[in-house]
Structure formats: C-alpha cells, structure tokens
Design a protein around this motif. Structure first.
Motif, PDB file in Angstrom:
ATOM      1  N   ASN A 103     -58.429 -61.409 -37.663  1.00  0.00           N
ATOM      2  CA  ASN A 103     -58.217 -62.815 -37.361  1.00  0.00           C
ATOM      3  C   ASN A 103     -57.046 -62.987 -36.390  1.00  0.00           C
ATOM      4  N   LEU A 104     -55.952 -62.308 -36.676  1.00  0.00           N
ATOM      5  CA  LEU A 104     -54.757 -62.447 -35.832  1.00  0.00           C
ATOM      6  C   LEU A 104     -54.952 -61.888 -34.433  1.00  0.00           C
ATOM      7  N   LYS A 105     -55.643 -60.739 -34.343  1.00  0.00           N
ATOM      8  CA  LYS A 105     -55.805 -60.061 -33.047  1.00  0.00           C
ATOM      9  C   LYS A 105     -57.135 -60.361 -32.368  1.00  0.00           C
ATOM     10  N   ASN A 106     -57.976 -61.143 -33.063  1.00  0.00           N
ATOM     11  CA  ASN A 106     -59.282 -61.508 -32.502  1.00  0.00           C
ATOM     12  C   ASN A 106     -60.102 -60.270 -32.146  1.00  0.00           C
ATOM     13  N   GLN A 107     -60.213 -59.341 -33.081  1.00  0.00           N
ATOM     14  CA  GLN A 107     -60.911 -58.082 -32.842  1.00  0.00           C
ATOM     15  C   GLN A 107     -62.168 -57.968 -33.705  1.00  0.00           C
ATOM     16  N   PRO A 108     -63.324 -58.180 -33.103  1.00  0.00           N
ATOM     17  CA  PRO A 108     -64.571 -58.130 -33.870  1.00  0.00           C
ATOM     18  C   PRO A 108     -64.872 -56.756 -34.460  1.00  0.00           C
ATOM     19  N   GLU A 109     -64.323 -55.679 -33.839  1.00  0.00           N
ATOM     20  CA  GLU A 109     -64.602 -54.349 -34.391  1.00  0.00           C
ATOM     21  C   GLU A 109     -64.025 -54.190 -35.795  1.00  0.00           C
ATOM     22  N   MET A 110     -62.942 -54.884 -36.072  1.00  0.00           N
ATOM     23  CA  MET A 110     -62.371 -54.844 -37.428  1.00  0.00           C
ATOM     24  C   MET A 110     -63.286 -55.565 -38.412  1.00  0.00           C
ATOM     25  N   LEU A 111     -63.895 -56.642 -37.966  1.00  0.00           N
ATOM     26  CA  LEU A 111     -64.870 -57.341 -38.807  1.00  0.00           C
ATOM     27  C   LEU A 111     -66.056 -56.425 -39.098  1.00  0.00           C
ATOM     28  N   ASP A 112     -66.511 -55.725 -38.066  1.00  0.00           N
ATOM     29  CA  ASP A 112     -67.632 -54.797 -38.236  1.00  0.00           C
ATOM     30  C   ASP A 112     -67.288 -53.684 -39.225  1.00  0.00           C
ATOM     31  N   GLU A 113     -66.050 -53.192 -39.142  1.00  0.00           N
ATOM     32  CA  GLU A 113     -65.613 -52.133 -40.043  1.00  0.00           C
ATOM     33  C   GLU A 113     -65.695 -52.589 -41.502  1.00  0.00           C
ATOM     34  N   VAL A 114     -65.149 -53.764 -41.782  1.00  0.00           N
ATOM     35  CA  VAL A 114     -65.143 -54.265 -43.156  1.00  0.00           C
ATOM     36  C   VAL A 114     -66.567 -54.593 -43.609  1.00  0.00           C
ATOM     37  N   ALA A 115     -67.357 -55.182 -42.727  1.00  0.00           N
ATOM     38  CA  ALA A 115     -68.747 -55.474 -43.080  1.00  0.00           C
ATOM     39  C   ALA A 115     -69.500 -54.182 -43.406  1.00  0.00           C
ATOM     40  N   GLY A 116     -69.229 -53.128 -42.653  1.00  0.00           N
ATOM     41  CA  GLY A 116     -69.863 -51.839 -42.924  1.00  0.00           C
ATOM     42  C   GLY A 116     -69.454 -51.270 -44.269  1.00  0.00           C
ATOM     43  N   LEU A 117     -68.173 -51.362 -44.590  1.00  0.00           N
ATOM     44  CA  LEU A 117     -67.695 -50.882 -45.895  1.00  0.00           C
ATOM     45  C   LEU A 117     -68.336 -51.673 -47.032  1.00  0.00           C
ATOM     46  N   LEU A 118     -68.387 -52.981 -46.863  1.00  0.00           N
ATOM     47  CA  LEU A 118     -69.021 -53.811 -47.888  1.00  0.00           C
ATOM     48  C   LEU A 118     -70.509 -53.484 -48.020  1.00  0.00           C
ATOM     49  N   GLY A 119     -71.151 -53.195 -46.887  1.00  0.00           N
ATOM     50  CA  GLY A 119     -72.568 -52.827 -46.916  1.00  0.00           C
ATOM     51  C   GLY A 119     -72.800 -51.540 -47.694  1.00  0.00           C
ATOM     52  N   GLU A 120     -71.938 -50.551 -47.485  1.00  0.00           N
ATOM     53  CA  GLU A 120     -72.064 -49.294 -48.223  1.00  0.00           C
ATOM     54  C   GLU A 120     -71.847 -49.505 -49.715  1.00  0.00           C
ATOM     55  N   LEU A 121     -70.841 -50.293 -50.060  1.00  0.00           N
ATOM     56  CA  LEU A 121     -70.585 -50.578 -51.474  1.00  0.00           C
ATOM     57  C   LEU A 121     -71.739 -51.361 -52.091  1.00  0.00           C
ATOM     58  N   ASN A 122     -72.262 -52.314 -51.342  1.00  0.00           N
ATOM     59  CA  ASN A 122     -73.384 -53.104 -51.825  1.00  0.00           C
ATOM     60  C   ASN A 122     -74.596 -52.214 -52.084  1.00  0.00           C
ATOM     61  N   GLU A 123     -74.852 -51.313 -51.166  1.00  0.00           N
ATOM     62  CA  GLU A 123     -75.975 -50.384 -51.324  1.00  0.00           C
ATOM     63  C   GLU A 123     -75.786 -49.509 -52.565  1.00  0.00           C
ATOM     64  N   ALA A 124     -74.578 -48.983 -52.746  1.00  0.00           N
ATOM     65  CA  ALA A 124     -74.291 -48.153 -53.923  1.00  0.00           C
ATOM     66  C   ALA A 124     -74.438 -48.975 -55.197  1.00  0.00           C
ATOM     67  N   TRP A 125     -73.940 -50.197 -55.166  1.00  0.00           N
ATOM     68  CA  TRP A 125     -74.015 -51.063 -56.334  1.00  0.00           C
ATOM     69  C   TRP A 125     -75.471 -51.390 -56.669  1.00  0.00           C
ATOM     70  N   ASN A 126     -76.289 -51.636 -55.648  1.00  0.00           N
ATOM     71  CA  ASN A 126     -77.712 -51.895 -55.877  1.00  0.00           C
ATOM     72  C   ASN A 126     -78.408 -50.686 -56.480  1.00  0.00           C
ATOM     73  N   SER A 127     -78.063 -49.486 -56.019  1.00  0.00           N
ATOM     74  CA  SER A 127     -78.699 -48.292 -56.576  1.00  0.00           C
ATOM     75  C   SER A 127     -78.262 -48.067 -58.015  1.00  0.00           C
ATOM     76  N   ILE A 128     -77.040 -48.455 -58.339  1.00  0.00           N
ATOM     77  CA  ILE A 128     -76.584 -48.372 -59.733  1.00  0.00           C
ATOM     78  C   ILE A 128     -77.396 -49.334 -60.590  1.00  0.00           C
ATOM     79  N   GLY A 129     -77.648 -50.514 -60.057  1.00  0.00           N
ATOM     80  CA  GLY A 129     -78.422 -51.513 -60.801  1.00  0.00           C
ATOM     81  C   GLY A 129     -79.807 -51.029 -61.147  1.00  0.00           C
TER      82      GLY A 129
END
Length: 146
Positions: A103-129
């Motif tokens: 947000n402070l540096k206006n860097q979309p790649e940081m948003l992509d990084e966090v979205a990717g991490l959340l996606g991996e966790l979401n996928e793992a969580w779904n497989s646990i379910g």
C-alpha cells in the motif's frame, strides 16, 4: 447516485446469503471463507492500484489485513497447535507487513506475493477438509506441508 430498488434488493439478498453461510458454516468452512475474502480484497486492491484509486486501494488492503489479522491469525490456538500454529502466526504477520508495504509503495508484486501465499494455504486447507473424516495423523501431515 441512488441505488435502484432492484440493486438494493440484490445487495440485501447477497448480504443475507453471506451471513447465513457464516452462521451455518463449520469452523473449517469459516477458515476457507476467510482465505477467499482476503484474496478477493487483495484482487480488488490491485485493480484500484492499477487505476490509481488511492482511497479505494487503501480500503481494500485494510480489509485484507483485517481478515488476516483479526480472522485467520486470531483463530489460531498456538498452545494447541504447537509449531504449526506458530509458523502460521508468523506467516500471517509477514503477510500483513507485506500488504502494508504494498500500500505504501504502490507495488502490485507484493499483493501478488500475499495472494499466492493465501492461495497455497487455501488449497492445503481445502485438501484437509476432504480428509476430515480420516485420522488426525493424515491431517497433521497435510498441515506440515504448508
């Protein structure tokens, strides 16, 4: 301007649908909903960032941080979850810092990084379910991969 009666009804229906999902969801489903909500907020923030809509970008990033901090991180039981919960806690802290910097540096790649991490966790969580009916050892092994 003003919302049409149809638009207001659709929004109210959607809000009731989400609230019903939350009330009726099991704890596993609630975590999935938090992952999805955070990812949606990040995608919205990225869109606002590309359009140079500073206020809306900040609101969307704040929402994602809130979901991660007050939802995902707050749901962890470090005492019961041991090292896995500690690592997730640290990862959620990292994500919140990266979103703040994005947000402070206006860097979309940081948003992509966090979205990717959340996606991996979401996928793992779904497989646990899918394996919740199986033994605890299998579930713990899936969490360790995260």
């Amino acid at each position: 301007m003003f919302a049409t009666p149809h638009t207001s009804a659709v929004k109210a229906y959607a809000r009731v649908g989400i609230e019903t999902d939350i009330v009726t969801a099991d704890p596993h489903k609630l975590i999935v909903m938090l992952y999805e909500g955070a990812r949606l907020s990040i995608a919205t923030a990225k869109l606002h960032m590309q359009r140079n809509e500073i206020g809306a970008k900040g609101e969307a990033i704040s929402k994602a941080i809130s979901i991660i901090d007050q939802g995902l991180k707050a749901s962890l039981d470090v005492n019961a979850g041991g090292k896995i919960a500690e690592k997730l806690y640290a990862l959620y802290e990292y994500m919140c810092r990266r979103l703040l910097l994005a947000n402070l540096k206006n860097q979309p790649e940081m948003l992509d990084e966090v979205a990717g991490l959340l996606g991996e966790l979401n996928e793992a969580w779904n497989s646990i379910g899918k394996g919740l009916g199986s033994n605890t050892t299998t579930t713990e092994n899936k969490l360790r991969r995260v």
